[in-house]
Enzyme design. Sequence first.
Site, short mmCIF file in Angstrom:
data_model
loop_
_atom_site.label_atom_id
_atom_site.label_comp_id
_atom_site.label_asym_id
_atom_site.label_seq_id
_atom_site.Cartn_x
_atom_site.Cartn_y
_atom_site.Cartn_z
N ARG A 1 -1.34 -7.67 -21.39
CA ARG A 1 -2.17 -7.28 -22.55
C ARG A 1 -1.41 -6.31 -23.46
NH1 ARG A 1 -4.57 -2.39 -22.29
NH2 ARG A 1 -6.35 -2.87 -23.60
N GLU B 1 1.94 -8.34 7.57
CA GLU B 1 2.12 -6.89 7.50
C GLU B 1 3.16 -6.52 6.45
OE1 GLU B 1 -0.82 -6.64 9.65
OE2 GLU B 1 0.14 -4.71 9.31
N ASP C 1 -6.10 2.90 -25.76
CA ASP C 1 -6.46 2.77 -24.34
C ASP C 1 -6.62 4.13 -23.69
OD1 ASP C 1 -6.46 0.04 -24.14
OD2 ASP C 1 -4.41 -0.12 -23.41
N PRO D 1 0.82 -1.22 0.00
CA PRO D 1 0.00 0.00 0.00
C PRO D 1 0.85 1.27 0.00
CG PRO D 1 -0.58 -1.46 1.84
CD PRO D 1 0.63 -2.02 1.22
N1 LIG Z 1 -2.36 -1.24 -3.28
C1 LIG Z 1 -2.31 -2.16 -2.24
C2 LIG Z 1 -1.32 -3.14 -2.01
C3 LIG Z 1 -1.69 -3.79 -0.87
C4 LIG Z 1 -0.97 -4.86 -0.17
C5 LIG Z 1 0.10 -5.51 -0.78
C6 LIG Z 1 0.81 -6.49 -0.09
C7 LIG Z 1 0.45 -6.80 1.22
C8 LIG Z 1 0.98 -7.69 2.19
C9 LIG Z 1 0.21 -7.56 3.33
N2 LIG Z 1 -0.75 -6.64 3.10
C10 LIG Z 1 -1.71 -6.23 4.08
C11 LIG Z 1 -1.27 -4.99 4.80
C12 LIG Z 1 -0.06 -4.42 4.56
C13 LIG Z 1 0.29 -3.26 5.25
C14 LIG Z 1 -0.58 -2.72 6.14
C15 LIG Z 1 -1.78 -3.33 6.31
N3 LIG Z 1 -2.11 -4.47 5.64
C16 LIG Z 1 -0.62 -6.14 1.81
C17 LIG Z 1 -1.36 -5.18 1.14
N4 LIG Z 1 -2.82 -3.24 -0.42
N5 LIG Z 1 -3.19 -2.24 -1.27
#
Ligand SMILES: Nc1cc(-c2ccc3ccn(Cc4ccccn4)c3c2)[nH]n1
Length: 252
Positions: free
Chosen positions: A163, A121, A178, A94
């Site tokens: 794609r 996490e 696109d 994230p």
């Molecule tokens: N654009 C995105 C990418 C992710 C993502 C990617 C990989 C992981 C591995 C664990 N989590 C859960 C997590 C991570 C950190 C804080 C709370 N929850 C992920 C989430 N969420 N949204």
Amino acid sequence: MRVDIISIFPEYFAPLDVSLMGKARERGILDIHLHQLRDWTHDVHRTVDDTPYGGGPGMVMKPEVWGEAVDAVIDGGRAALGADALPRLIVPTPSGRPFTQEVALEYAGEPWLLFAPARYEGIDSRVVAEYGERLRADEVSIGDYVLAGGEAAVLVMVEAVGRLLPGVLGNARSVADDSFAPGAMANLLEGPVYTKPPVWRGHEVPEVLLSGHHGRIARWRRDEALRRTLDRRPELVARLDRDGLDKHDRRV
Ligand SMILES: Nc1cc(-c2ccc3ccn(Cc4ccccn4)c3c2)[nH]n1
């Protein structure tokens, strides 16, 4: 393009066997290899996580396991691509840089991608630091929402990149058309689309689309794309003001 994916849920990627990506794999355009992260553990419980230094909720994925897995997958890819080949390492998170059509186009130019979707996490931050010393390692976000893990993000990125590869989309569909692709439709959302019947439950297809007048149809489509973009993503139009409005656009 070779794609390696390391995950504790390799079964998550079954969708890559079907439809466009499945056909691209059958035709050898996309060569996807799945790996079970736990195969690089050495304890009876096949442990991949541990408690976070500094305390706090949840667990963090162990650097040793990821390091052994990434090293082994690189060795495996080199057997096929050459002793000096290196992948682009992509870690969904994230907190990563936004994954956009521009990034998808960048990745589509790479011969080898290695995706490291985490759970819990996330992965101990030293893993990206370690590999970032000798190859391109990107932490990438597919959007401002939090998933339970990186696997869904990898599915999104593999489809968005796959794609774009030559031969994957039929001739009828050009990636140049696109939304978000560079050029005339850059930063414009797709407008409405219609097919037969001409009237469906009292809803008529816009007359211009039945006119056969290609110039008017093209202008109508751009107007509708601009209208939709103004309505749903006004911030994209700001970019257009700089880069892409033509003299007729002001009328919308
Ligand atoms: N654009 C995105 C990418 C992710 C993502 C990617 C990989 C992981 C591995 C664990 N989590 C859960 C997590 C991570 C950190 C804080 C709370 N929850 C992920 C989430 N969420 N949204």
